[in-house]
Write an enzyme that holds these catalytic residues in place. Sequence first.
Site, PDB file in Angstrom:
ATOM      1  CG  HIS A   1      -1.769  -1.202   1.357  1.00 13.38           C
ATOM      2  ND1 HIS A   1      -2.925  -1.424   0.639  1.00 13.38           N
ATOM      3  CD2 HIS A   1      -1.584  -2.301   2.134  1.00 13.38           C
ATOM      4  CE1 HIS A   1      -3.437  -2.597   0.975  1.00 13.38           C
ATOM      5  NE2 HIS A   1      -2.635  -3.154   1.881  1.00 13.38           N
TER       6      HIS A   1
ATOM      7  CB  SER B   1      14.461  21.871 -14.977  1.00 15.84           C
ATOM      8  OG  SER B   1      13.591  22.978 -15.104  1.00 15.84           O
TER       9      SER B   1
ATOM     10  CE  LYS C   1      12.586  19.022 -11.528  1.00 21.39           C
ATOM     11  NZ  LYS C   1      11.315  18.987 -12.246  1.00 21.39           N
TER      12      LYS C   1
ATOM     13  CD  GLU D   1       9.263  11.810 -15.307  1.00 24.89           C
ATOM     14  OE1 GLU D   1       9.170  12.232 -14.144  1.00 24.89           O
ATOM     15  OE2 GLU D   1       9.540  12.542 -16.287  1.00 24.89           O
TER      16      GLU D   1
ATOM     17  CE1 TYR E   1      -7.791  -9.108 -44.754  1.00 27.35           C
ATOM     18  CE2 TYR E   1      -9.182  -7.940 -46.324  1.00 27.35           C
ATOM     19  CZ  TYR E   1      -8.074  -7.977 -45.497  1.00 27.35           C
ATOM     20  OH  TYR E   1      -7.255  -6.881 -45.414  1.00 27.35           O
TER      21      TYR E   1
ATOM     22  CD  GLN F   1      -5.588  -1.080 -45.740  1.00 25.21           C
ATOM     23  OE1 GLN F   1      -5.751  -1.719 -46.791  1.00 25.21           O
ATOM     24  NE2 GLN F   1      -5.738   0.234 -45.674  1.00 25.21           N
TER      25      GLN F   1
ATOM     26  CE  LYS G   1      -1.547  -4.691 -43.228  1.00 23.93           C
ATOM     27  NZ  LYS G   1      -2.770  -5.496 -42.957  1.00 23.93           N
TER      28      LYS G   1
END
Length: 462
Positions: free
Chosen positions: A158, A279, A285, A292, A319, A324, A327
């Site tokens: 938690h 930054s 920073k 990320e 089909y 199409q 892909k």
Amino acid sequence: MTEKQTWSQRFESALHPAIARFNASISFDIKLIEYDITASQAHAQMLAHTGIISPEEGKQLVTGLDQIRQEYRQGKFQPGIDAEDVHFAVEKRLTEIVGNVGKKLHTARSRNDQVGTDTRLYLRDQIQQIRQHLRELQAVLLDIAETNIETLIPGYTHLQRAQPVSLAHHLLAYFHMAQRDLERLGDVYQRVNISPLGCGALAGTTFPIDRHYTAKLLHFDQIYANSLDGVSDRDFAIEFLCAASIIMVHLSRLSEEVILWSSEEFRFVTLKDSCATGSSIMPQKKNPDVPELVRGKTGRVFGHLQAMLVIMKGLPLAYNKDLQEDKEGIFDSVNTIKACLEAMTLLLREGLEFCPQRLAQAVTEDFSNATDVADYLAARGVPFREAYNLVGKVVKTSIAAGKLLKDLTLEEWQQIHPAFAADIYEAISPYQIVAARKSYGGTGFAQVRQALLAARTQISAE
């Protein structure tokens, strides 16, 4: 004046240019060109093998297709939108090279079974490449783990401090996630490696083809037993995208931990300059852009899985042009996974450094040894639930007094319960807490060493 192209004598006029652009897939399915050439060569060899075309015609087709492959690799063959798709582009160029015999290549096949074959050949290669990337990630995790068996890190549930664990044990959890990813991709590979070539448009063909022959040439394990299923099945694509999504889940979870660990609040790891950015306005920073981005890119792979499910859910046999749309999602997912695996492997190998002093401090500044106090009493005959409640009260009063459990005097311990003795301090030390967890799969140092040995054996055996 350019001649207007029609599909056949059934059509009196050509497609509107805007519809032609909308209909075309050459801009992305060109990625399949070498797989299309390989499958076409196998088909040509089969046509000659069965006597549908002559041996000489078969050789001409194979040689002409080889020339197209070389032209493409050299950048001399770059079909445009007028080709519509990669299959027509190859066939048109082949006819230019070998003449009318090139028009025989499409005998006994359809673009429906052709594109299904090409996509499977592509995915087959990509699955193997992704598995190799996973192996490289596993190897890095093991390298770091082997040097950090006795490095302790807070374990969380938690996102609250729970119990200290070996850092190696923590990293091995991701090793096992990657192992399941490898095995899952291996399972998917089995269903990718089934040949639809020869299923035709939907119903097979009147020509005496040999589907097993082409399957063998292309190293497929099986062939589709039902032509309708063969041209319309995209289960293998859904399975791949599902496996891809789970890989991204695992990478995203690891990314989240690295992001937290590198924050000022945690300070468990330091990001190196080679894998971090700064930054534009705050010079102090150092940003964890790699994890990320991995965390962010996870959503696009999830999206491709959802899109594929939506495409398939309402399609009647066999089909349909909707297919199409399969892909681009597959291609992008493959590229995303490979890039993320490579980036995460580099980040772990070269881009971050664990901070052992901070980690050692972190495991001593909380109440994550409370369970071990309860275990201490339980080992001395106190019912665990009673011990659990007793320790809960101790934690409450210690927090109120601004103390940790390690700060209590022996007299205070014995006032809590007479079973406590001087060995309580060793029992609740972080190192002993980890070392004592000797159950199979636990974080005890002996268990972790065995787990590392088993992991090394596992990856070296494959």
